[in-house]
Motif scaffolding. Sequence first.
Motif, PDB file in Angstrom:
ATOM      1  N   LEU A 274      56.638  26.148  23.659  1.00 52.03           N
ATOM      2  CA  LEU A 274      57.620  27.272  23.436  1.00 52.03           C
ATOM      3  C   LEU A 274      57.877  27.151  21.959  1.00 52.03           C
ATOM      4  O   LEU A 274      57.841  28.127  21.261  1.00 52.03           O
ATOM      5  CB  LEU A 274      58.543  27.391  24.224  1.00 52.03           C
ATOM      6  N   GLY A 275      58.467  25.868  21.713  1.00 55.52           N
ATOM      7  CA  GLY A 275      58.781  25.674  20.583  1.00 55.52           C
ATOM      8  C   GLY A 275      57.907  25.899  19.071  1.00 55.52           C
ATOM      9  O   GLY A 275      58.088  26.272  18.168  1.00 55.52           O
ATOM     10  N   LEU A 276      56.504  25.608  19.615  1.00 59.75           N
ATOM     11  CA  LEU A 276      55.650  25.627  18.549  1.00 59.75           C
ATOM     12  C   LEU A 276      55.352  27.220  18.366  1.00 59.75           C
ATOM     13  O   LEU A 276      54.966  27.487  17.075  1.00 59.75           O
ATOM     14  CB  LEU A 276      54.109  25.281  19.330  1.00 59.75           C
ATOM     15  N   ALA A 277      55.612  27.986  19.251  1.00 59.50           N
ATOM     16  CA  ALA A 277      55.484  29.855  18.847  1.00 59.50           C
ATOM     17  C   ALA A 277      56.695  29.638  17.708  1.00 59.50           C
ATOM     18  O   ALA A 277      56.217  30.562  16.952  1.00 59.50           O
ATOM     19  CB  ALA A 277      55.547  30.459  20.239  1.00 59.50           C
ATOM     20  N   PHE A 278      57.755  29.340  18.125  1.00 62.49           N
ATOM     21  CA  PHE A 278      58.808  29.442  17.125  1.00 62.49           C
ATOM     22  C   PHE A 278      58.436  29.030  15.717  1.00 62.49           C
ATOM     23  O   PHE A 278      58.721  29.517  14.455  1.00 62.49           O
ATOM     24  CB  PHE A 278      60.188  28.862  17.621  1.00 62.49           C
ATOM     25  N   SER A 279      58.005  27.736  15.925  1.00 65.57           N
ATOM     26  CA  SER A 279      57.911  26.968  14.491  1.00 65.57           C
ATOM     27  C   SER A 279      56.728  27.784  13.836  1.00 65.57           C
ATOM     28  O   SER A 279      56.383  27.648  12.509  1.00 65.57           O
ATOM     29  CB  SER A 279      57.428  25.464  14.645  1.00 65.57           C
ATOM     30  N   LYS A 280      55.671  28.114  14.367  1.00 65.11           N
ATOM     31  CA  LYS A 280      54.516  28.861  13.730  1.00 65.11           C
ATOM     32  C   LYS A 280      55.083  30.203  12.902  1.00 65.11           C
ATOM     33  O   LYS A 280      54.492  30.299  11.984  1.00 65.11           O
ATOM     34  CB  LYS A 280      53.436  29.276  14.602  1.00 65.11           C
ATOM     35  N   PHE A 281      55.957  30.824  13.607  1.00 66.42           N
ATOM     36  CA  PHE A 281      56.411  31.993  13.060  1.00 66.42           C
ATOM     37  C   PHE A 281      57.570  31.494  11.944  1.00 66.42           C
ATOM     38  O   PHE A 281      57.334  32.178  10.840  1.00 66.42           O
ATOM     39  CB  PHE A 281      57.736  32.931  13.934  1.00 66.42           C
ATOM     40  N   ILE A 282      58.099  30.409  11.974  1.00 66.23           N
ATOM     41  CA  ILE A 282      58.948  30.046  11.043  1.00 66.23           C
ATOM     42  C   ILE A 282      58.010  29.879   9.707  1.00 66.23           C
ATOM     43  O   ILE A 282      58.413  30.081   8.573  1.00 66.23           O
ATOM     44  CB  ILE A 282      59.686  28.800  11.229  1.00 66.23           C
ATOM     45  N   LYS A 283      56.970  29.020   9.878  1.00 67.18           N
ATOM     46  CA  LYS A 283      56.143  28.707   8.895  1.00 67.18           C
ATOM     47  C   LYS A 283      55.531  29.846   8.416  1.00 67.18           C
ATOM     48  O   LYS A 283      55.324  29.963   7.025  1.00 67.18           O
ATOM     49  CB  LYS A 283      55.119  27.578   9.198  1.00 67.18           C
ATOM     50  N   LEU A 284      54.949  30.753   8.976  1.00 72.38           N
ATOM     51  CA  LEU A 284      54.426  31.873   8.617  1.00 72.38           C
ATOM     52  C   LEU A 284      55.463  32.758   7.772  1.00 72.38           C
ATOM     53  O   LEU A 284      55.053  33.258   6.476  1.00 72.38           O
ATOM     54  CB  LEU A 284      54.054  32.902   9.907  1.00 72.38           C
ATOM     55  N   VAL A 285      56.616  32.906   7.869  1.00 70.89           N
ATOM     56  CA  VAL A 285      57.553  33.610   7.299  1.00 70.89           C
ATOM     57  C   VAL A 285      57.984  32.825   6.104  1.00 70.89           C
ATOM     58  O   VAL A 285      57.893  33.481   4.748  1.00 70.89           O
ATOM     59  CB  VAL A 285      58.695  34.151   8.094  1.00 70.89           C
ATOM     60  N   TYR A 286      58.139  31.499   6.253  1.00 64.84           N
ATOM     61  CA  TYR A 286      58.431  30.600   5.068  1.00 64.84           C
ATOM     62  C   TYR A 286      57.469  30.824   3.805  1.00 64.84           C
ATOM     63  O   TYR A 286      57.469  30.862   2.550  1.00 64.84           O
ATOM     64  CB  TYR A 286      58.522  29.283   5.343  1.00 64.84           C
ATOM     65  N   GLY A 287      55.931  30.996   4.261  1.00 62.97           N
ATOM     66  CA  GLY A 287      54.897  30.859   3.545  1.00 62.97           C
ATOM     67  C   GLY A 287      54.403  32.320   2.925  1.00 62.97           C
ATOM     68  O   GLY A 287      53.565  32.519   2.274  1.00 62.97           O
ATOM     69  N   SER A 288      55.182  33.308   3.401  1.00 60.59           N
ATOM     70  CA  SER A 288      54.850  34.810   3.052  1.00 60.59           C
ATOM     71  C   SER A 288      55.948  35.480   2.432  1.00 60.59           C
ATOM     72  O   SER A 288      56.869  36.175   3.306  1.00 60.59           O
ATOM     73  CB  SER A 288      54.502  35.488   4.371  1.00 60.59           C
ATOM     74  N   PRO A 289      56.370  35.570   0.977  1.00 57.80           N
ATOM     75  CA  PRO A 289      57.373  36.132   0.326  1.00 57.80           C
ATOM     76  C   PRO A 289      57.250  37.732   0.893  1.00 57.80           C
ATOM     77  O   PRO A 289      58.581  38.063   0.918  1.00 57.80           O
ATOM     78  CB  PRO A 289      57.126  35.920  -0.855  1.00 57.80           C
ATOM     79  N   ASP A 290      56.314  38.422   1.179  1.00 54.46           N
ATOM     80  CA  ASP A 290      56.384  39.766   1.680  1.00 54.46           C
ATOM     81  C   ASP A 290      57.158  39.868   2.832  1.00 54.46           C
ATOM     82  O   ASP A 290      57.474  40.831   3.263  1.00 54.46           O
ATOM     83  CB  ASP A 290      55.227  40.127   1.575  1.00 54.46           C
ATOM     84  N   LEU A 291      57.226  38.874   3.676  1.00 57.25           N
ATOM     85  CA  LEU A 291      58.029  38.998   4.964  1.00 57.25           C
ATOM     86  C   LEU A 291      59.486  38.491   4.945  1.00 57.25           C
ATOM     87  O   LEU A 291      60.191  38.830   5.759  1.00 57.25           O
ATOM     88  CB  LEU A 291      57.391  38.020   6.124  1.00 57.25           C
TER      89      LEU A 291
END
Length: 679
Positions: A274-291
């Motif tokens: 479950l935490g992996l789903a959270f961390s993937k979202f965190i990493k996606l958003v941190y790496g995507s300025p448009d988000l």
Amino acid sequence: MQATIVKVVLVWGLVLMQMPATSANASGNIWYDKFEAYEALNGNNWYTMTNANALGWSEAYLLQSYLNVYESSEQTQWLDKFVLHVDTIIGNASDLDGDGYLGWENYAASPARVVDGDFETVHPADSTLPRNWARSPDTSAANAIRTNASGSYKTGSWGVRITSNGTVFQSLRQSIPYEPNVIYTMRLNAKTNGSAAQGKANIYDHTTSALLATIIVNDTQWKEYEVSFVTPPVGHDVRIYLTHNNYTVSGGEVYFDDVKVSGRYPYIGLDGNLGLAFSKFIKLVYGSPDLHSAYLTKANNYLAFLENNIVPRWQYSSYIGNAWMTPTSTTGYYIKPTNLLTFSNESTWINAEGILPYNHFFMFSLMLNDLYDVTGNIAYKDKVDRMNTFFKNNLQVQSTGYKWRYVYGGQVEDVGHGNLDIYSALQLFNAGRIFNGNDMIRFKNTLVDNMWNQSLTNPKVGIVVDGSNNANTTKTLNLNAWTNLSQFDPLPWKIAAEQYRGISAISSPGHMLTLTEIMKWDPEKLVNRGFELKSALDGTLPARWERHNATAAQAYLDSVNKKSGSYGATIVAGGSTQQTLYQRWTDFTPNASYTLIFDAKADASGAGGKITVNNRTTGTIIASYPFYNTEWQSMSFTFTAPANAGDMVNIYLGHSLSTIANAQVHYDNVKIRRTGDTW
């Protein structure tokens, strides 16, 4: 600790009846349509639950599939669904065990303390009783009996019926072992004959005459009930009683089945997945300025939740104890809690050291590595590297591939749990740590040489990694991480895709996740579209892309010049011939209209950039798109696929002018979409 909690769990069929009907899917893409159909029926099934088993094994895969389909489609509706679900899940987290850390617990895996709670085994001294149960106070079978009459059981072939006589409580009882001062859950299936006597199940501390928990049964249809309670100190006689709520009413019948009493514990694998789903979202958003404007606050909140609760509870919890071990200077792993009996079957797979199965701690490791990527906390990296080193040290070479165990010293790993092992190896390889290209080729060979039956018309995959029982499998649909070995070879995608192509509907969140991995590696859309993944044997080359007339210094992965994520691709002109990166484009629909979408920028030299669609079979240029912008810009152009599906078509990334030496052009997020496709 908290007060007694009572919950009625609706039968699953009723839950499904309340789900919205699937929409008429017509995206134009077979994979997206299957995904959307399953999500429409099941997307709301789990996220409001507090049971860690439902969250960790079902909801976690659903959340990860939302992120995958967003990355393929760039439709923020999937991120919005993700946020809705995660906000609810975190809002339902609690500190049931009183250790100061929020989280979720699960009873499904822990030992069922009631003996013969399904009533399938007869008492050795009384054929009218189930094993280990006693009548109280009367001994007559007319008052309490094991029965296989129609309607008297929910599952299996036997249940029990207890009949009230109007003068005294009639019951079945047994004493149950327990761990002191732990949250336990009693759950059961039950129904009545409609009498006012109703039914009741009690947990009773006979030593202190204290009632610990009660369930009232008042429905004439089978229902699942549950109640949680806190066990007393050591040495008490704790009993379960199955009886009536009102003994003064004669002729009241209550039926029980599937009676279980189990400890309610956190599990590192469920927390990790479950935490992996959270961390993937965190990493996606941190790496995507448009988000950032829409989702950065959420990402920060989720990061704080993980770092303040989920990560520390597995090393510093007063309830769980320290589960982290470092046996050598380079290895480490998580062990089962030493002060809690959390697994009902641990004697069959837990080794003497208490080391958990690889997949249990790899779920946590995958999350920790994402957290390292976004925080730079070296303590996370240290744990991740130690776990993966421990795993790698215990791999065995088998033919062209690898063989390994489900748990250190245990049975051979199976394909389903092996997904977590493969995910971890892929994650570390792409980070340039622990696993090298030769390792990844061996993992790929484990699938395509050892496990797969070599058929693409009826593909089958053995259910253990050494392929020893291939003959016992039909289709192995849990191939989510294995599909990602397409980073090194198109075959893993073909094996997974051809299994899913022929099924009318998927049936689990794990299958849903596999489907989104198939979407990610669909060659009709191009693969490794964001250049995030590297080739097995050349760390400067994006996976599944090739160089033409270029060296590693002229066409390479670039961590500086990127639009999003961790990498883009840069091409440097040699000054004479055209230097390019290219990918073979396959699986297109003949004569269909396609749009190629990409992010790119050129330097100020005037060489610009150009994407070319080249039919190598006919020697013709299908389409060519030059550009000269010097800031990142999203661009697109439309073209028609060849009439012959077998034509060799390459997509080339290069310069508009090839004669300006050292001119640079930068690309990211290069993808192809068929006209009408949702993604």
